[in-house]
Design a protein around this motif. Structure first.
Motif, PDB file in Angstrom:
ATOM      1  N   PRO A   1      -3.488  -1.799  -3.263  1.00 33.21           N
ATOM      2  CA  PRO A   1      -2.341  -2.022  -2.915  1.00 33.21           C
ATOM      3  C   PRO A   1      -1.883  -2.697  -2.199  1.00 33.21           C
ATOM      4  CG  PRO A   1      -2.885   0.065  -1.406  1.00 33.21           C
ATOM      5  CD  PRO A   1      -4.180  -0.505  -2.173  1.00 33.21           C
ATOM      6  N   GLN A   2      -2.359  -3.756  -1.100  1.00 30.81           N
ATOM      7  CA  GLN A   2      -1.332  -4.528  -0.371  1.00 30.81           C
ATOM      8  C   GLN A   2      -1.331  -5.666  -1.498  1.00 30.81           C
ATOM      9  OE1 GLN A   2      -3.702  -6.003   3.143  1.00 30.81           O
ATOM     10  NE2 GLN A   2      -1.898  -6.384   4.098  1.00 30.81           N
ATOM     11  N   VAL A   3      -2.457  -5.701  -2.261  1.00 29.06           N
ATOM     12  CA  VAL A   3      -2.687  -7.011  -2.793  1.00 29.06           C
ATOM     13  C   VAL A   3      -1.870  -7.001  -4.102  1.00 29.06           C
ATOM     14  CG1 VAL A   3      -4.352  -7.993  -1.857  1.00 29.06           C
ATOM     15  CG2 VAL A   3      -4.346  -7.303  -3.754  1.00 29.06           C
ATOM     16  N   ASN A   4      -1.413  -5.728  -4.923  1.00 31.79           N
ATOM     17  CA  ASN A   4      -0.526  -5.512  -5.715  1.00 31.79           C
ATOM     18  C   ASN A   4       0.586  -6.691  -6.304  1.00 31.79           C
ATOM     19  OD1 ASN A   4      -0.136  -2.855  -8.020  1.00 31.79           O
ATOM     20  ND2 ASN A   4       1.597  -3.822  -6.838  1.00 31.79           N
ATOM     21  N   GLY A   5       1.606  -7.119  -5.528  1.00 27.20           N
ATOM     22  CA  GLY A   5       2.534  -7.420  -5.283  1.00 27.20           C
ATOM     23  C   GLY A   5       1.414  -9.082  -6.345  1.00 27.20           C
ATOM     24  N   ALA A   6       0.827  -9.592  -5.312  1.00 24.20           N
ATOM     25  CA  ALA A   6       0.201 -11.531  -5.690  1.00 24.20           C
ATOM     26  C   ALA A   6      -0.965 -10.620  -7.019  1.00 24.20           C
ATOM     27  CB  ALA A   6      -0.772 -11.096  -4.886  1.00 24.20           C
TER      28      ALA A   6
ATOM     29  N   GLY B   1       1.587  -2.490   2.155  1.00 25.43           N
ATOM     30  CA  GLY B   1       0.120  -2.618   3.174  1.00 25.43           C
ATOM     31  C   GLY B   1       0.996  -0.982   3.219  1.00 25.43           C
ATOM     32  N   VAL B   2       1.123  -0.617   3.860  1.00 27.58           N
ATOM     33  CA  VAL B   2       1.321   0.666   4.180  1.00 27.58           C
ATOM     34  C   VAL B   2       0.859   1.450   3.909  1.00 27.58           C
ATOM     35  CG1 VAL B   2       2.795   2.252   5.020  1.00 27.58           C
ATOM     36  CG2 VAL B   2       3.485   0.558   5.771  1.00 27.58           C
ATOM     37  N   ALA B   3       0.786   1.593   1.883  1.00 24.47           N
ATOM     38  CA  ALA B   3       0.183   2.177   1.261  1.00 24.47           C
ATOM     39  C   ALA B   3      -1.811   2.995   1.425  1.00 24.47           C
ATOM     40  CB  ALA B   3       0.586   1.931  -0.224  1.00 24.47           C
TER      41      ALA B   3
ATOM     42  N   TYR C   1      -0.571  -2.953 -14.774  1.00 27.01           N
ATOM     43  CA  TYR C   1      -1.797  -2.893 -15.009  1.00 27.01           C
ATOM     44  C   TYR C   1      -2.897  -2.483 -14.777  1.00 27.01           C
ATOM     45  CZ  TYR C   1      -5.967  -6.698 -14.840  1.00 27.01           C
ATOM     46  OH  TYR C   1      -7.259  -8.133 -15.540  1.00 27.01           O
ATOM     47  N   GLN C   2      -2.562  -1.913 -13.181  1.00 26.83           N
ATOM     48  CA  GLN C   2      -4.011  -1.050 -12.845  1.00 26.83           C
ATOM     49  C   GLN C   2      -3.901   0.331 -13.310  1.00 26.83           C
ATOM     50  OE1 GLN C   2      -4.392  -1.726  -8.702  1.00 26.83           O
ATOM     51  NE2 GLN C   2      -2.609  -2.431  -7.941  1.00 26.83           N
ATOM     52  N   ASN C   3      -2.962   0.403 -13.877  1.00 33.52           N
ATOM     53  CA  ASN C   3      -3.007   1.936 -14.699  1.00 33.52           C
ATOM     54  C   ASN C   3      -1.761   1.946 -15.079  1.00 33.52           C
ATOM     55  OD1 ASN C   3      -2.622   4.689 -14.547  1.00 33.52           O
ATOM     56  ND2 ASN C   3      -2.894   4.937 -13.002  1.00 33.52           N
ATOM     57  N   SER C   4      -1.804   1.827 -16.765  1.00 35.25           N
ATOM     58  CA  SER C   4      -0.551   1.761 -17.560  1.00 35.25           C
ATOM     59  C   SER C   4       0.102   2.677 -17.151  1.00 35.25           C
ATOM     60  CB  SER C   4      -0.903   1.131 -18.466  1.00 35.25           C
ATOM     61  OG  SER C   4      -1.760   1.684 -19.596  1.00 35.25           O
ATOM     62  N   GLY C   5       0.089   3.976 -17.107  1.00 39.69           N
ATOM     63  CA  GLY C   5       0.628   5.201 -16.710  1.00 39.69           C
ATOM     64  C   GLY C   5       1.768   5.347 -15.758  1.00 39.69           C
TER      65      GLY C   5
END
Lengths: 416, 256
Positions: free
Chosen positions: B240-245, B215-217, B89-93
């Motif tokens: 990065p931290q909320v990417n899964g949500a 979160g480590v990212a 979603y954030q970067n389709s590449g």
């Protein structure tokens, strides 16, 4: 939330395999016979699961399988206790958990059946691994009994003429060893009869496993793991032939009636490596809750695959070939060919590999096989890390997430 | 329509609210001991911040280790599929995601449509995870936030040969006892984690471009160490931290 199959009691009853009851009776009778052998003047030999058992049966020796016992210990969730005991005896935790459980069990007569009967001698065939050599040496010292080592060379490319001659020679030496142990001449006629019964059971077992080529599958690998007990412990007997004839009838009947072991069979999966004995029910329910049916496996078919080498005119040669060519005594290339055949035959959507801490020859090379299956066959493959008996190597949350994520990817693949 | 994604991880719980127009907001809090409570609170707090009511949210998707503890979620999905959807979603590449969370690390490969092609997770131990870094920070008596700042100052990173959290901690303690400067130890820890996670990624084959989530990212010192180990740039993931949500919310929105 994950979909939970609603099961009406009658449907669940119909799914139950009726022959299980008969199998349990046979196994109980078998262990009673084995445990009372000495009282009945019968000899007991401990033998590896892939060992040539036919000559023993021909000589009225009761074969006992520490590996089958190991599976029972695992299923009874008694593995940790016995493994820890062996570790206290000085054995490393990295060793095979069947070996650890068996070595510890012999000293305390523990486990679900109060230990195995004392052996009169041991037969170790190294077609399944190298660990068995040391394991059986330990037991031969502990019980102070003779050990026969049946050597089957590893097959890198083909079973050469020289190797065939060599394994045939092993049989001849084995016959002489048995004559010495039993104090009488080797019975060639009984041996041939036993070998034929053995092949008959192996062929029946293959027929049973092949009923899962049908959709929906009448049974899963979890059922195969359970019903394997007789092909391991009683092949070469009329009992095994009769039992598998009955089980085949039941499976064919299920196919005819369209009885599915997994009600909404959506994903057909192939299992690789030994079962995780202490988590059979949980795994079976977890896969079923995702509408995934493990329709085949490389483990129980290791026995049926032996049936391919049948030659009624040369039974010793046939058995030499059967025992040497067993699934984990062959190269990665041949394992891949075998996987490929199964994937095509059972119309497999995904491969689930149990990376088994205990079983090195089975688990070594799995990542290469996984990659080849994915790249060359386009079939997704999952690796889960565990152990067949030692529960300390199993993490439910991790395995659960991996299985669920794997099914999600299968579903995405299906949609596209 | 508005969809919520709630990612209940082993250390933190994250929520994202998403509509067709884009991300409305995100929120992070500690999971603590009650996963269900953490999931409920994180969503309530985020909704309140945005002046939204629960009934404004059409779909709720939960993910992460605590995904099945939320009875008010419409669906639970694994973090693998959600991280895939969030990164796409954030970067389709993006074709490869390295996710380092609190208690595990994973590598996910995506196809051109954003579907998960393959994934691999680390062995069942805390080695090279967020928890591992926390334990090391405690042993070094520094804030985890200071790790990237310290790592850049290192000239010859210390060698941490053991990646078992317990053994690595005693290794770090003995390095401290020997007077090894903090920055060299921190850089050494980053190197050790990078080597391990790259080995994991090589197992399924790295595909470009690569991004990092979890979160480590947020630890830029570790990210550059992974770039060096991979010999590839890591495309920055803004959240990065909320990417899964976020991925969970994306999949919720797609459900309609």
């Amino acid at each position: 939330m994950t979909a939970v199959n609603t099961i009406t009691p009658s449907a669940a009853d119909e799914r139950k395999i009726q022959s299980v009851k008969r199998m349990k009776e046979i196994m109980t009778a078998y262990y009673i016979d084995a445990k009372t052998a000495a009282e009945n003047n019968k000899k007991v030999a401990w033998i590896t699961s892939g060992g040539p058992v036919e000559p023993l049966i021909a000589m009225d020796v009761i074969p006992v399988y520490p590996e089958n016992h190991g599976a029972m210990i695992g299923a009874a969730k008694m593995g940790i206790d016995l493994c820890e005991r062996s570790e206290q005896m000085g054995y490393a935790r990295d060793l095979c958990s069947y070996a650890r459980a068996d070595i510890a069990c012999a000293t305390v007569d523990g486990g679900p059946i109060g230990g195995l009967p004392r052996p009169d001698f041991l037969v170790c065939c190294n077609n399944i691994c190298g660990t068995v050599l040391k394991w059986y040496e330990v037991q031969a010292r502990y019980f102070n009994v003779p050990l026969f080592i049946f050597d089957t060379p590893f097959i890198h490319t083909e079973f050469s003429i020289e190797a065939q001659k060599y394994v045939r020679r092993q049989f001849e030496e084995f016959f002489v060893f048995l004559e010495e142990q039993c104090g009488r001449r080797f019975d060639g006629d009984r041996f041939e009869e036993t070998a034929r019964l053995s092949y008959e059971a192996l062929h029946l077992w293959q027929d049973i496993l092949d009923t899962t080529t049908k959709r929906p599958s009448p049974m899963t690998a979890f059922d195969a793991f359970t019903h394997l007990a007789l092909i391991v412990t009683l092949r070469g007997t009329r009992t095994a032939v009769d039992y598998y004839t009955q089980l085949r009838e039941e499976m064919l009947g299920r196919v005819a009636r369209g009885v599915a072991m997994v009600p909404r069979e959506e994903h057909r999966l192939l299992w690789d490596n030994l079962p995780i004995w202490y988590r059979m029910r949980w795994l079976s329910e977890t896969f079923a809750s995702h509408n995934a049916s493990l329709v085949a496996d490389t483990y129980t078919s290791a026995w049926s695959g032996m049936g391919d080498h049948f030659d009624d005119k040369d039974l010793v040669g046939a058995l030499a070939s059967s025992y040497a060519n067993i699934y984990i005594n062959i190269s990665i290339d041949r394992m891949f060919e075998s996987l490929k055949k199964k994937i095509q035959k059972y119309e497999i959507d995904g491969l689930v590999m149990h990376s088994n801490r205990s079983c090195k020859p089975y688990s070594f090379g799995q990542y290469d096989l996984q990659r080849r299956v994915m790249d060359e066959l386009g079939v997704p493959a999952l690796v889960i890390e565990a152990d067949m008996v030692d529960e300390r190597a199993f993490s439910e949350a991790q395995v659960d997430t991996r299985i669920e994520a794997f099914v999600e990817t299968l579903r995405q693949k299906r949609v596209s | 329509m508005i969809a919520a994604g709630i990612d209940i991880g082993s250390i933190t719980t994250k929520a994202v609210l998403l509509s067709e127009e884009g991300i409305l907001g995100s929120h992070v809090r500690f999971t603590g001991y009650n996963a269900e409570q953490a999931g409920r609170t994180v969503l309530d707090e985020l909704a309140a911040q945005l002046g939204l009511k629960r009934k404004d949210i059409r779909r709720i998707i939960s993910t992460g280790y605590g995904r099945r503890s939320l009875d008010f979620a419409d669906r639970a999905l694994t973090e693998i599929i959600c991280h895939g959807a969030g990164a796409f979603y954030q970067n389709s590449g993006i074709r490869c995601i390295i996710d380092i969370g609190g208690q595990d690390s994973k590598v996910i490969l995506l196809d051109e449509t954003g579907k998960v092609k393959d994934f691999v997770m680390n062995d069942k131990c805390a080695a090279g995870t967020g928890r591992f870094l926390e334990v090391m920070a405690r042993a070094l008596e520094v804030d985890l936030e200071a790790f990237p700042v310290l790592a850049v100052k290192a000239t010859s990173p210390a060698r941490i040969s053991n990646l078992c959290t317990v053994f690595a901690e005693s290794e770090v303690i003995s390095l401290i006892a020997k007077g090894t400067p903090r920055e060299e130890i921190v850089a050494g820890i980053h190197q050790a984690i990078a080597q391990r996670v790259v080995a994991l990624a090589r197992r399924i084959g790295v595909r470009e471009p690569v991004t990092m989530t979890g979160g480590v990212a947020r630890n830029s010192g570790l990210v550059s160490e992974i770039e060096r180990e991979l010999s590839l740039p890591i495309i920055e993931n803004p959240l990065p931290q909320v990417n899964g949500a976020l991925g969970a919310a994306v999949l919720g929105l797609r459900m309609g």
